[in-house]
Design a protein around this motif. Structure first.
Motif, PDB file in Angstrom:
ATOM      1  N   MET A   1       4.646  22.414  40.459  1.00  0.00           N
ATOM      2  CA  MET A   1       4.415  23.849  40.590  1.00  0.00           C
ATOM      3  C   MET A   1       5.695  24.512  41.097  1.00  0.00           C
ATOM      4  N   ALA A   2       6.193  25.464  40.321  1.00  0.00           N
ATOM      5  CA  ALA A   2       7.411  26.174  40.710  1.00  0.00           C
ATOM      6  C   ALA A   2       7.097  27.182  41.810  1.00  0.00           C
ATOM      7  N   THR A   3       7.975  27.265  42.790  1.00  0.00           N
ATOM      8  CA  THR A   3       7.817  28.217  43.887  1.00  0.00           C
ATOM      9  C   THR A   3       8.948  29.234  43.931  1.00  0.00           C
ATOM     10  N   LYS A   4      10.003  29.012  43.128  1.00  0.00           N
ATOM     11  CA  LYS A   4      11.146  29.915  43.104  1.00  0.00           C
ATOM     12  C   LYS A   4      11.680  30.033  41.683  1.00  0.00           C
ATOM     13  N   ILE A   5      12.580  30.995  41.478  1.00  0.00           N
ATOM     14  CA  ILE A   5      13.255  31.162  40.190  1.00  0.00           C
ATOM     15  C   ILE A   5      14.741  30.886  40.388  1.00  0.00           C
ATOM     16  N   ALA A   6      15.239  29.830  39.760  1.00  0.00           N
ATOM     17  CA  ALA A   6      16.664  29.496  39.863  1.00  0.00           C
ATOM     18  C   ALA A   6      17.486  30.393  38.950  1.00  0.00           C
ATOM     19  N   ASP A   7      17.024  30.612  37.747  1.00  0.00           N
ATOM     20  CA  ASP A   7      17.667  31.528  36.807  1.00  0.00           C
ATOM     21  C   ASP A   7      16.621  31.980  35.796  1.00  0.00           C
ATOM     22  N   PRO A   8      16.842  33.101  35.122  1.00  0.00           N
ATOM     23  CA  PRO A   8      15.821  33.676  34.244  1.00  0.00           C
ATOM     24  C   PRO A   8      15.533  32.804  33.017  1.00  0.00           C
ATOM     25  N   LEU A   9      14.309  32.913  32.525  1.00  0.00           N
ATOM     26  CA  LEU A   9      13.927  32.319  31.258  1.00  0.00           C
ATOM     27  C   LEU A   9      13.912  33.441  30.219  1.00  0.00           C
ATOM     28  N   TYR A  10      14.480  33.169  29.049  1.00  0.00           N
ATOM     29  CA  TYR A  10      14.625  34.219  28.043  1.00  0.00           C
ATOM     30  C   TYR A  10      13.914  33.889  26.738  1.00  0.00           C
ATOM     31  N   ALA A  11      13.544  34.940  26.037  1.00  0.00           N
ATOM     32  CA  ALA A  11      13.133  34.853  24.638  1.00  0.00           C
ATOM     33  C   ALA A  11      14.183  35.630  23.861  1.00  0.00           C
ATOM     34  N   THR A  12      15.028  34.935  23.108  1.00  0.00           N
ATOM     35  CA  THR A  12      16.063  35.598  22.320  1.00  0.00           C
ATOM     36  C   THR A  12      15.640  35.616  20.860  1.00  0.00           C
TER      37      THR A  12
END
Length: 222
Positions: A1-12
């Motif tokens: 389970m993720a608790t933070k965002i390291a870098d954005p996830l994109y839809a290109t």
């Protein structure tokens, strides 16, 4: 389970048009794309933009630090669908006359088949030295294909495709969402952490020279 965002996830999204038909090519920062999700996406794109299902390609970047299920979390699913739809709108508005150029290259020594024939006659993916691997099950596809679109009064588009497998920085981002790259200081390009890539290519039984190739690619900024 993720608790933070390291870098954005994109839809290109890249939109292609021959003057009559429109196709959409997507790269999504997700681990995989279930067929049910594909159906949901194409129905929305057809409703919002009139794009038929057969004109849509969804590609997963296979990030290991992204959600493994796009359908289990309703909030995440809706956010992803909204991002995909917005990317389509942006790409369609950005259409411009272009000339296409296709080329190919060779990546021999960079990728390899992870499934091996073992000494006992069985096969295994990612075996260790104790498994006594004998040979790769088959040879890698070492051909790299590129297509470049030179667009009039717009930024050009370049697509590169070759056989490889995810080799990101999962261990560096425990319990964090990530597209598995670190942006360089000037923000110009995604850079995979050198220590992580070298660590991965030192694992047995990677082909001889793989580590040197990885280091050379990183140092060259590729």
């Amino acid at each position: 389970m993720a608790t933070k965002i390291a870098d954005p996830l994109y839809a290109t999204c890249t939109a292609l048009c021959d003057g009559k038909n429109v196709a959409l090519l997507y790269h999504l920062d997700v681990k995989s794309i279930p067929f049910a999700f594909f159906e949901t996406v194409t129905k929305r794109l057809n409703k919002n933009f009139g794009i038929p299902t057969e004109n849509v390609i969804l590609n997963a970047t296979h990030s290991h630090n992204s959600p493994t299920s796009l359908t289990a979390n309703t909030r995440w699913l809706q956010k992803t669908l909204n991002g995909i739809s917005a990317a389509a709108g942006d790409a369609l508005r950005d259409l411009a006359p272009a000339e296409a150029y296709i080329s190919k290259g060779d990546t021999t020594g960079f990728a390899f088949v992870r499934r091996y024939l073992l000494a006992d006659g069985t096969y295994k993916t990612n075996p260790g030295s104790a498994d006594k691997p004998v040979a790769h099950e088959t040879e890698a596809d070492n051909e790299m294909r590129t297509i470049r679109f030179d667009r009039k009064n717009k930024k050009d588009v370049l697509m590169v495709n070759f056989q490889t497998h995810y080799g990101g920085a999962t261990g560096l981002y425990p319990a964090q969402l990530s597209a598995d790259f670190i942006v360089s200081e000037d923000g110009a390009m995604p850079v995979q952490p050198q220590e992580q890539m070298i660590m991965e290519v030192e694992q047995e039984p990677y082909p001889a020279g793989t580590k040197e190739i990885a280091v050379r690619l990183i140092n060259a900024g590729d």
